[in-house]
Write a protein that holds these residues in place. Structure first.
Motif, PDB file in Angstrom:
ATOM      1  N   ASN A   1     -17.253   0.617  31.551  1.00 32.88           N
ATOM      2  CA  ASN A   1     -18.624   0.862  31.073  1.00 32.88           C
ATOM      3  C   ASN A   1     -18.872   0.141  29.748  1.00 32.88           C
ATOM      4  OD1 ASN A   1     -17.553   2.521  29.011  1.00 32.88           O
ATOM      5  ND2 ASN A   1     -17.902   4.399  30.168  1.00 32.88           N
ATOM      6  N   THR A   2     -20.133   0.090  29.360  1.00 29.99           N
ATOM      7  CA  THR A   2     -20.523  -0.690  28.181  1.00 29.99           C
ATOM      8  C   THR A   2     -19.954  -0.110  26.895  1.00 29.99           C
ATOM      9  OG1 THR A   2     -22.613   0.544  28.160  1.00 29.99           O
ATOM     10  CG2 THR A   2     -22.632  -1.608  29.204  1.00 29.99           C
ATOM     11  N   ALA A   3     -19.832   1.205  26.812  1.00 34.62           N
ATOM     12  CA  ALA A   3     -19.287   1.821  25.590  1.00 34.62           C
ATOM     13  C   ALA A   3     -17.844   1.389  25.371  1.00 34.62           C
ATOM     14  CB  ALA A   3     -19.387   3.344  25.674  1.00 34.62           C
ATOM     15  N   ARG A   4     -17.032   1.442  26.416  1.00 31.86           N
ATOM     16  CA  ARG A   4     -15.630   1.040  26.297  1.00 31.86           C
ATOM     17  C   ARG A   4     -15.506  -0.469  26.077  1.00 31.86           C
ATOM     18  NH1 ARG A   4     -13.443   4.894  31.262  1.00 31.86           N
ATOM     19  NH2 ARG A   4     -13.156   6.774  30.007  1.00 31.86           N
ATOM     20  N   GLY A   5     -16.500  -1.210  26.602  1.00 25.09           N
ATOM     21  CA  GLY A   5     -16.485  -2.653  26.460  1.00 25.09           C
ATOM     22  C   GLY A   5     -16.611  -3.125  25.022  1.00 25.09           C
ATOM     23  N   LYS A   6     -16.936  -2.232  24.109  1.00 28.87           N
ATOM     24  CA  LYS A   6     -16.975  -2.583  22.681  1.00 28.87           C
ATOM     25  C   LYS A   6     -15.562  -2.696  22.105  1.00 28.87           C
ATOM     26  CE  LYS A   6     -21.409  -0.218  21.998  1.00 28.87           C
ATOM     27  NZ  LYS A   6     -22.095   0.937  21.361  1.00 28.87           N
ATOM     28  N   ASP A   7     -14.605  -2.038  22.766  1.00 31.38           N
ATOM     29  CA  ASP A   7     -13.234  -1.992  22.240  1.00 31.38           C
ATOM     30  C   ASP A   7     -12.223  -2.766  23.073  1.00 31.38           C
ATOM     31  OD1 ASP A   7     -13.893  -0.187  20.082  1.00 31.38           O
ATOM     32  OD2 ASP A   7     -14.000   1.412  21.578  1.00 31.38           O
ATOM     33  N   VAL A   8     -12.482  -2.880  24.367  1.00 33.98           N
ATOM     34  CA  VAL A   8     -11.537  -3.541  25.263  1.00 33.98           C
ATOM     35  C   VAL A   8     -12.294  -4.465  26.214  1.00 33.98           C
ATOM     36  CG1 VAL A   8      -9.900  -1.604  25.205  1.00 33.98           C
ATOM     37  CG2 VAL A   8     -11.660  -1.683  26.988  1.00 33.98           C
ATOM     38  N   ALA A   9     -11.550  -5.317  26.910  1.00 41.95           N
ATOM     39  CA  ALA A   9     -12.133  -6.145  27.967  1.00 41.95           C
ATOM     40  C   ALA A   9     -11.753  -5.560  29.322  1.00 41.95           C
ATOM     41  CB  ALA A   9     -11.631  -7.580  27.848  1.00 41.95           C
ATOM     42  N   PHE A  10     -12.558  -5.873  30.333  1.00 40.68           N
ATOM     43  CA  PHE A  10     -12.286  -5.404  31.690  1.00 40.68           C
ATOM     44  C   PHE A  10     -12.182  -6.581  32.643  1.00 40.68           C
ATOM     45  CE2 PHE A  10     -14.043  -1.509  29.883  1.00 40.68           C
ATOM     46  CZ  PHE A  10     -13.208  -0.546  30.427  1.00 40.68           C
ATOM     47  N   ALA A  11     -11.270  -6.474  33.583  1.00 42.38           N
ATOM     48  CA  ALA A  11     -11.121  -7.482  34.624  1.00 42.38           C
ATOM     49  C   ALA A  11     -12.176  -7.253  35.709  1.00 42.38           C
ATOM     50  CB  ALA A  11      -9.711  -7.401  35.215  1.00 42.38           C
ATOM     51  N   VAL A  12     -12.116  -8.049  36.752  1.00 41.56           N
ATOM     52  CA  VAL A  12     -12.993  -7.879  37.914  1.00 41.56           C
ATOM     53  C   VAL A  12     -12.844  -6.462  38.465  1.00 41.56           C
ATOM     54  CG1 VAL A  12     -13.349  -8.621  40.304  1.00 41.56           C
ATOM     55  CG2 VAL A  12     -12.960 -10.327  38.513  1.00 41.56           C
ATOM     56  N   ASN A  13     -13.962  -5.818  38.782  1.00 40.92           N
ATOM     57  CA  ASN A  13     -13.939  -4.436  39.293  1.00 40.92           C
ATOM     58  C   ASN A  13     -13.156  -4.355  40.607  1.00 40.92           C
ATOM     59  OD1 ASN A  13     -15.590  -3.648  37.144  1.00 40.92           O
ATOM     60  ND2 ASN A  13     -17.448  -4.082  38.301  1.00 40.92           N
ATOM     61  N   HIS A  14     -12.333  -3.283  40.733  1.00 39.53           N
ATOM     62  CA  HIS A  14     -11.517  -3.149  41.950  1.00 39.53           C
ATOM     63  C   HIS A  14     -11.797  -1.863  42.741  1.00 39.53           C
ATOM     64  CE1 HIS A  14      -8.683  -1.330  38.854  1.00 39.53           C
ATOM     65  NE2 HIS A  14      -8.765  -0.348  39.748  1.00 39.53           N
ATOM     66  N   PHE A  15     -12.751  -1.044  42.274  1.00 43.86           N
ATOM     67  CA  PHE A  15     -13.101   0.169  43.019  1.00 43.86           C
ATOM     68  C   PHE A  15     -14.407   0.724  42.470  1.00 43.86           C
ATOM     69  CE2 PHE A  15     -12.708   4.588  44.495  1.00 43.86           C
ATOM     70  CZ  PHE A  15     -12.266   4.374  45.794  1.00 43.86           C
ATOM     71  N   TYR A  16     -15.087   1.540  43.284  1.00 41.57           N
ATOM     72  CA  TYR A  16     -16.318   2.201  42.850  1.00 41.57           C
ATOM     73  C   TYR A  16     -16.246   3.673  43.264  1.00 41.57           C
ATOM     74  CZ  TYR A  16     -18.188  -2.428  41.943  1.00 41.57           C
ATOM     75  OH  TYR A  16     -18.370  -3.696  41.441  1.00 41.57           O
ATOM     76  N   THR A  17     -16.649   4.558  42.360  1.00 47.43           N
ATOM     77  CA  THR A  17     -16.528   5.995  42.614  1.00 47.43           C
ATOM     78  C   THR A  17     -17.634   6.751  41.885  1.00 47.43           C
ATOM     79  OG1 THR A  17     -14.979   7.873  42.548  1.00 47.43           O
ATOM     80  CG2 THR A  17     -14.999   6.404  40.647  1.00 47.43           C
ATOM     81  N   GLY A  18     -17.717   8.065  42.110  1.00 50.88           N
ATOM     82  CA  GLY A  18     -18.714   8.895  41.438  1.00 50.88           C
ATOM     83  C   GLY A  18     -18.175  10.286  41.152  1.00 50.88           C
TER      84      GLY A  18
END
Length: 294
Positions: free
Chosen positions: A109-126
């Protein structure tokens, strides 16, 4: 002179440390070691099948990155260190350089993206609810005035607090250290429901002592992507990780891995989650997106 020399040494150390932190591949090459994080109870992504033996879908993704790093650095005997992490400490351990890669059940998510980088998404959930069948809880409205649990450091806590406030349900939301601890509160009737990503709830039920006693209820409150975390502002390492996953997706190997962990019997009880690939994930096998949830 002594003061100036000391200050110069401190500044040089700071610069060197900063350069290392910004170049994970250089750090790995210099140390001869890559450090991977794993989760202890995020079935089927990353969980223990015996003491200090992490297995799962995300563990296999991590191992694919290790192979790519060995090839890139020409270090076939690269040491691989494994470190258990929780929802609460996984981001700090990436940002302070203790771990190089975290592949588990982490929402991008965008909040965590301020501190770390993310690779290509590998799953979707709710976010949904794990409950005892005997509780007769079928939806969020049935939790009015009840105690529910979620795991510290997860996005689900924020989702549930917001929903509780908006719907004025008066729920008492308590927090547990990890998913096993959260599940235990429901098992022992100290909480009426465990709010978490639905796939993790299905995994916990499948590997529980009495899986027939529990069910997952409620519509997903929001759909979020999972992705592997890596240090921020390190384009070379992110490219290597992304290229590794995109290669798996293009070759069909990613789908084989998915079938193994989501559609086939898995340890420790050799039960199957029988969870077909979501439309969002199927689309991302073509789009290769690292787009975060808002």
């Amino acid at each position: 002179m002594k003061f100036s020399a000391l200050m110069a040494a401190v500044l040089l150390t700071a610069v060197a440390t900063g350069a290392q932190a910004a170049d994970t591949l250089a750090k790995i090459a210099a140390s001869g070691k890559i450090t991977l994080a794993y989760r202890e109870s995020s079935v089927p992504f990353s969980y223990l099948d015996g003491p200090n033996k992490p297995i799962g879908f995300a563990v296999e993704l991590s191992n694919a990155v290790v192979d790519a790093v060995k090839k890139k650095l020409n270090k076939p005997n690269l040491e691989v260190a494994l470190m258990p992490v929780t929802s609460q400490n996984r981001i700090p351990l990436i940002t302070n350089g203790t771990i190089d890669l975290e592949c588990g059940s982490t929402t991008n998510n965008t909040a965590r993206g301020k501190d770390v980088a993310f690779a290509v998404n590998h799953f979707y959930t709710g976010t949904r609810l794990l409950v005892k069948k005997s509780s007769h809880i079928k939806d969020y409205a049935d939790l009015k005035g009840k105690t529910i649990v979620s795991t510290t450091g997860t996005t689900n806590v924020l989702v549930m607090r917001k929903y509780n406030e908006e719907k004025k349900l008066g729920m008492d939301i308590v927090l547990a250290k990890d998913h096993d601890d959260s599940f235990l509160l429901v098992q022992s009737d100290r909480a009426a429901a465990f709010a978490m990503d639905d796939i993790l709830l299905f995994g916990l039920i499948a590997n529980s002592k009495d899986p027939g006693d529990y069910e997952v209820v409620g519509e997903p409150l929001q759909v979020e992507p999972y992705a592997c975390m890596l240090p921020k502002d390190d384009p070379a390492f992110k490219k290597l990780v992304d290229d590794t996953f995109i290669g798996l997706m293009k070759s069909g190997e990613f789908e084989k891995m998915y079938t193994k962990w989501f559609m086939s019997p898995i340890p420790p009880k050799n039960t199957s989650l029988n969870l077909p690939m979501s439309p969002q994930l199927k689309e991302n096998l073509k789009a290769f997106s690292d787009k975060p949830a808002t």
